[in-house]
Structure formats: structure tokens, C-alpha cells
Write a protein that holds these residues in place. Structure first.
Motif, PDB file in Angstrom:
ATOM      1  N   MET A   1       0.803  -1.214   0.000  1.00 35.34           N
ATOM      2  CA  MET A   1       0.000   0.000   0.000  1.00 35.34           C
ATOM      3  C   MET A   1       0.845   1.277   0.000  1.00 35.34           C
ATOM      4  O   MET A   1       0.390   2.329  -0.430  1.00 35.34           O
ATOM      5  CB  MET A   1      -0.960   0.014   1.191  1.00 35.34           C
ATOM      6  CG  MET A   1      -2.072  -1.038   1.132  1.00 35.34           C
ATOM      7  SD  MET A   1      -3.197  -0.817  -0.278  1.00 35.34           S
ATOM      8  CE  MET A   1      -2.643  -2.136  -1.369  1.00 35.34           C
ATOM      9  N   GLY A   2       2.055   1.217   0.532  1.00 36.79           N
ATOM     10  CA  GLY A   2       2.968   2.360   0.447  1.00 36.79           C
ATOM     11  C   GLY A   2       2.632   3.542   1.325  1.00 36.79           C
ATOM     12  O   GLY A   2       3.080   4.665   1.035  1.00 36.79           O
ATOM     13  N   CYS A   3       1.876   3.363   2.399  1.00 37.44           N
ATOM     14  CA  CYS A   3       1.538   4.483   3.293  1.00 37.44           C
ATOM     15  C   CYS A   3       2.819   5.084   3.881  1.00 37.44           C
ATOM     16  O   CYS A   3       3.711   4.356   4.327  1.00 37.44           O
ATOM     17  CB  CYS A   3       0.605   4.017   4.401  1.00 37.44           C
ATOM     18  SG  CYS A   3      -0.980   3.398   3.777  1.00 37.44           S
ATOM     19  N   SER A   4       2.886   6.399   3.906  1.00 33.93           N
ATOM     20  CA  SER A   4       4.136   7.090   4.205  1.00 33.93           C
ATOM     21  C   SER A   4       4.556   7.030   5.670  1.00 33.93           C
ATOM     22  O   SER A   4       5.673   7.399   6.011  1.00 33.93           O
ATOM     23  CB  SER A   4       4.029   8.556   3.786  1.00 33.93           C
ATOM     24  OG  SER A   4       3.056   9.219   4.570  1.00 33.93           O
ATOM     25  N   PHE A   5       3.673   6.568   6.550  1.00 35.03           N
ATOM     26  CA  PHE A   5       3.958   6.553   7.983  1.00 35.03           C
ATOM     27  C   PHE A   5       4.169   5.142   8.534  1.00 35.03           C
ATOM     28  O   PHE A   5       4.350   4.963   9.731  1.00 35.03           O
ATOM     29  CB  PHE A   5       2.809   7.218   8.759  1.00 35.03           C
ATOM     30  CG  PHE A   5       1.451   6.701   8.358  1.00 35.03           C
ATOM     31  CD1 PHE A   5       0.930   5.560   8.911  1.00 35.03           C
ATOM     32  CD2 PHE A   5       0.711   7.370   7.384  1.00 35.03           C
ATOM     33  CE1 PHE A   5      -0.318   5.079   8.525  1.00 35.03           C
ATOM     34  CE2 PHE A   5      -0.535   6.909   6.994  1.00 35.03           C
ATOM     35  CZ  PHE A   5      -1.050   5.758   7.551  1.00 35.03           C
ATOM     36  N   CYS A   6       4.136   4.125   7.660  1.00 34.59           N
ATOM     37  CA  CYS A   6       4.058   2.732   8.115  1.00 34.59           C
ATOM     38  C   CYS A   6       5.344   1.970   7.820  1.00 34.59           C
ATOM     39  O   CYS A   6       5.929   2.100   6.739  1.00 34.59           O
ATOM     40  CB  CYS A   6       2.869   2.059   7.428  1.00 34.59           C
ATOM     41  SG  CYS A   6       2.603   0.356   7.945  1.00 34.59           S
ATOM     42  N   ALA A   7       5.766   1.125   8.780  1.00 32.75           N
ATOM     43  CA  ALA A   7       6.968   0.304   8.601  1.00 32.75           C
ATOM     44  C   ALA A   7       6.693  -0.948   7.775  1.00 32.75           C
ATOM     45  O   ALA A   7       7.618  -1.516   7.190  1.00 32.75           O
ATOM     46  CB  ALA A   7       7.533  -0.092   9.969  1.00 32.75           C
ATOM     47  N   SER A   8       5.428  -1.370   7.716  1.00 30.94           N
ATOM     48  CA  SER A   8       5.107  -2.617   7.012  1.00 30.94           C
ATOM     49  C   SER A   8       5.443  -2.549   5.530  1.00 30.94           C
ATOM     50  O   SER A   8       5.717  -3.565   4.892  1.00 30.94           O
ATOM     51  CB  SER A   8       3.617  -2.955   7.164  1.00 30.94           C
ATOM     52  OG  SER A   8       3.293  -3.191   8.505  1.00 30.94           O
TER      53      SER A   8
ATOM     54  N   ARG B   1      -1.027  12.275  -0.213  1.00 30.53           N
ATOM     55  CA  ARG B   1       0.367  12.358   0.245  1.00 30.53           C
ATOM     56  C   ARG B   1       0.704  11.255   1.228  1.00 30.53           C
ATOM     57  O   ARG B   1       1.789  10.676   1.200  1.00 30.53           O
ATOM     58  CB  ARG B   1       0.620  13.719   0.913  1.00 30.53           C
ATOM     59  CG  ARG B   1       0.929  14.858  -0.035  1.00 30.53           C
ATOM     60  CD  ARG B   1       1.043  16.169   0.728  1.00 30.53           C
ATOM     61  NE  ARG B   1       1.984  16.088   1.849  1.00 30.53           N
ATOM     62  CZ  ARG B   1       2.001  16.954   2.872  1.00 30.53           C
ATOM     63  NH1 ARG B   1       1.121  17.953   2.907  1.00 30.53           N
ATOM     64  NH2 ARG B   1       2.886  16.826   3.835  1.00 30.53           N
ATOM     65  N   LEU B   2      -0.230  10.960   2.122  1.00 32.94           N
ATOM     66  CA  LEU B   2       0.006   9.961   3.166  1.00 32.94           C
ATOM     67  C   LEU B   2      -0.275   8.541   2.688  1.00 32.94           C
ATOM     68  O   LEU B   2       0.386   7.590   3.109  1.00 32.94           O
ATOM     69  CB  LEU B   2      -0.865  10.267   4.385  1.00 32.94           C
ATOM     70  CG  LEU B   2      -0.595  11.581   5.116  1.00 32.94           C
ATOM     71  CD1 LEU B   2      -1.627  11.799   6.210  1.00 32.94           C
ATOM     72  CD2 LEU B   2       0.813  11.597   5.701  1.00 32.94           C
ATOM     73  N   MET B   3      -1.285   8.404   1.807  1.00 30.59           N
ATOM     74  CA  MET B   3      -1.763   7.083   1.394  1.00 30.59           C
ATOM     75  C   MET B   3      -1.974   7.061  -0.127  1.00 30.59           C
ATOM     76  O   MET B   3      -2.989   7.547  -0.618  1.00 30.59           O
ATOM     77  CB  MET B   3      -3.081   6.754   2.108  1.00 30.59           C
ATOM     78  CG  MET B   3      -3.010   6.797   3.622  1.00 30.59           C
ATOM     79  SD  MET B   3      -4.628   6.492   4.369  1.00 30.59           S
ATOM     80  CE  MET B   3      -4.875   4.764   3.939  1.00 30.59           C
TER      81      MET B   3
END
Length: 350
Positions: A118-125, A232-234
Motif C-alpha cells: 500500500m505504500g503508506c508514508s507513515f508505516c513500517a510494514s 500524500r500519506l496514502m
């Protein structure tokens, strides 16, 4: 000599297991006996299935396998309430599973994919991308792994959040298999209402899930009150913008009668200002919805920071002043790698 590939039993329903036993000449009722050994009693060897004859157990071992997990790493919070496990499957692919000991019972947060696309900018996964989907059996095995640990304390798993690594609705069929299977009386017999599924907002799959008539709680990751910021975030917002996501959430609430939760991760200087709170309130007012505010667990590689406590409280109070149902997520495991994917990323980096 031709050697038949063995079939994995873990993740099958009783009827499927009975069907798989037919070529061995086992009676149909054996299917239920076998899955009870697997799911209720935690048995991982055919020899331990004592209500089957020795000959039947030998036949089963020649044709079938039972998934065994290994623990690659574990972390436990100082207060003893949160434990994070990095669990590996037979192919050595590993995912994180988290046990949270809550006042209302034991909750398990499970993963549905190895990594995430998914590439979310705040996530380590998402740092390592997506490796593969998990099977229904692999998703189930995480819960049963924790349940076996809790049995040693005379406790059990009481609720499940499908909120770990991966996008559950991008692995739709396997996730639905897991949800239906864990509800079966020969498995954990868990109530559907004890299951929460979190999605980044895959609109067609949300609509499809609504039609399943399974009363699980749907949680949608919103994290921004407008399309520009959410994109930007998601990145998924480019495909399914906020308007479509909210329409799908409304439809889910209408069909199931269940209130939808919208998750909002608070990030310092990005989405935590009063203007954002007012925008969010305008978006969600009048909907059958909750807002779950989540102060970010900072991921070093992302460079994003947790807001000051005063900003968190101000944001919460602004939403409440607009008569929204708001909860502020209780922080657990802040002294360990609390964010999704952090422990796995740390181990892989080593």
C-alpha cells in the motif's frame, strides 16, 4: 517411483477435511475429529490423534502435512500487557502478531500479508514491499499460536483485530476463509462481533464485504480530512478518493447495522492542526461512525513525529465539540517496536 505432494490440512473446514480423507477410506465424521485436534487442542502430530487408529494415522502422515510455526523474535512491554512475536512459516517467511492484554480480555492483532504494497508514508510494514499473501490457515495459525500461550495462564483469545502487516481486503478470499473458520464451533467459536477488520479503503472489496452479511466491525484508515493530504500519506487515495471511501463506509453501515470506525493517525505538523479537526468533523458528521485517534508510533525511517500531548487533546476536544463519537487509542507497547512492521524490518535488516 512417483511421490505424491503432500496436502496441507491447516486451514481447511471440517467438510473439506472429510472430503480430503475419502481416498484413504476414512469415514466422513473423521473430518471433524481431525480439525478439532488441529484447532481446539493444538495438536501438530498425527500420532497424537488418539481417537484414530494407528493405521489411519500412518496413512494421514503419508499424504498430509500440519503447519508448524517457529518464533524468530519476541518483545514484551515492561508492564507485561503487550507482547509482539515475529512468527515464521515453513518457508521462513515471517509476520508480526501482537497480544494485547486489555481490561476486557485478550486481544490479538494479526497480519494478513508478508509485507505490504500500500505504500503508506507513515508505516513500517511497507518498507520492504509485499512478499506474498498469507493463506487462511497461516492467518488462523497466528491466533491459535497466541491461544496456546494463553492456555498456560488459563486464559484465551477474546477478540481479534485484523490490523497487522498487509491490506486484508487485498487478500480477500483468504481473510474471509479465516473469519468464517475461526467462528466455527470446532475452531475457537469466536463471535463475529469480536472481530475487527482494518482496511486502507479498497472500495469494491468494502462493498463486497458488506454483502457477506458477517457482522464484523469495519475500521477504515482515513488519516486525512481531504484528498490532497490523504494522497500524500496514502497512495491508495489516488484510486479510491475520500468521497468513494466514505460512500462505501455508509453502505457497509446501512447493510450491516454496524457503526464504522474511521482511524486517524495523528502526525505532528502534518494532520494534527485545528483546521484538520474541523475538516474531519465536517466530513463525518451525521454518519454512523466512530473516530479512533491514534498518535503515531514514530518509525525512524519515515522521519515523522508524534504530536505534543496538548495538540492531541485539542484535536480530540474539537471533534467532540462537533458531537462525534471519538476514542483516543490507549498506547500499549511503546517501550517495544510498537508500530506495525517495525520488529520484522529490524530482524530483516540484521
Amino acid at each position: 517411483m512417483v511421490t505424491l505432494a503432500k496436502t496441507e490440512l491447516f486451514g481447511l473446514f471440517a467438510a473439506e477435511t472429510a472430503e480430503a480423507m475419502k481416498p484413504l477410506g476414512l469415514e466422513p465424521y473423521r473430518g471433524k475429529q481431525i480439525v478439532e485436534w488441529l484447532y481446539k487442542h493444538g495438536v501438530r502430530e498425527f500420532d497424537a490423534m488418539t481417537n484414530l487408529s494407528k493405521d489411519q494415522r500412518v496413512k494421514l502422515a503419508l499424504r498430509f502435512t500440519i503447519m508448524k510455526l517457529s518464533q524468530k523474535a519476541a518483545q514484551h512491554s515492561v508492564d507485561g500487557r503487550t507482547s509482539k512475536f515475529l512468527i515464521a512459516f515453513p518457508d521462513d517467511m515471517a509476520v508480526e502478531t501482537v497480544l494485547m492484554r486489555q481490561p476486557y480480555g485478550n486481544s490479538v492483532c494479526i497480519s494478513t500479508q508478508v509485507g505490504c504494497a500500500m505504500g503508506c508514508s507513515f508505516c513500517a510494514s511497507t518498507l520492504g514491499g509485499l512478499a506474498r499473501n498469507l493463506t487462511g490457515g497461516e492467518i488462523l495459525s497466528q491466533v491459535l499460536y497466541i491461544n496456546e500461550l494463553l492456555k498456560q495462564e488459563d486464559h484465551k483469545v477474546d477478540s481479534i483485530v485484523i490490523m497487522g502487516s498487509g491490506e486484508p481486503l487485498a487478500n480477500y478470499d483468504n481473510v474471509l476463509r479465516f473469519i468464517r473458520l475461526i467462528h466455527e464451533p470446532y475452531c475457537l467459536g469466536l463471535s463475529y462481533r469480536s472481530i475487527t477488520l482494518s482496511t486502507s479503503g479498497l472500495v469494491p472489496e468494502i462493498n463486497k464485504l458488506a454483502e457477506e452479511a458477517i457482522p464484523i466491525t469495519l475500521s477504515i484508515s482515513l488519516h486525512a480530512p481531504n484528498n490532497e493530504l490523504r494522497t500524500r500519506l496514502m497512495p491508495i487515495n489516488k484510486r479510491y478518493p475520500i468521497e468513494q471511501v466514505l460512500a462505501a463506509g455508509n453502505r457497509y453501515a446501512e447493510i450491516t447495522g454496524r457503526r464504522v470506525t474511521y482511524e486517524y493517525t495523528l502526525i505532528a505538523g502534518i494532520n494534527d492542526q485545528p483546521v484538520h479537526a474541523r475538516e474531519l468533523a465536517a466530513l463525518l458528521k451525521g454518519r454512523l461512525a466512530n473516530v479512533n485517534l491514534i498518535p503515531i508510533n514514530p518509525v525512524p525511517e519515515r522521519g515523522l513525529l508524534r504530536p505534543a500531548q496538548t495538540d492531541i487533546v485539542r484535536f480530540e476536544q474539537l471533534l467532540k465539540s462537533e458531537h462525534l463519537n471519538v476514542t483516543l487509542r490507549r498506547e500499549m507497547g511503546t517501550d517495544i517496536d510498537a508500530a506495525c512492521g517495525q520488529l520484522r524490518h529490524k530482524v530483516l535488516s540484521k
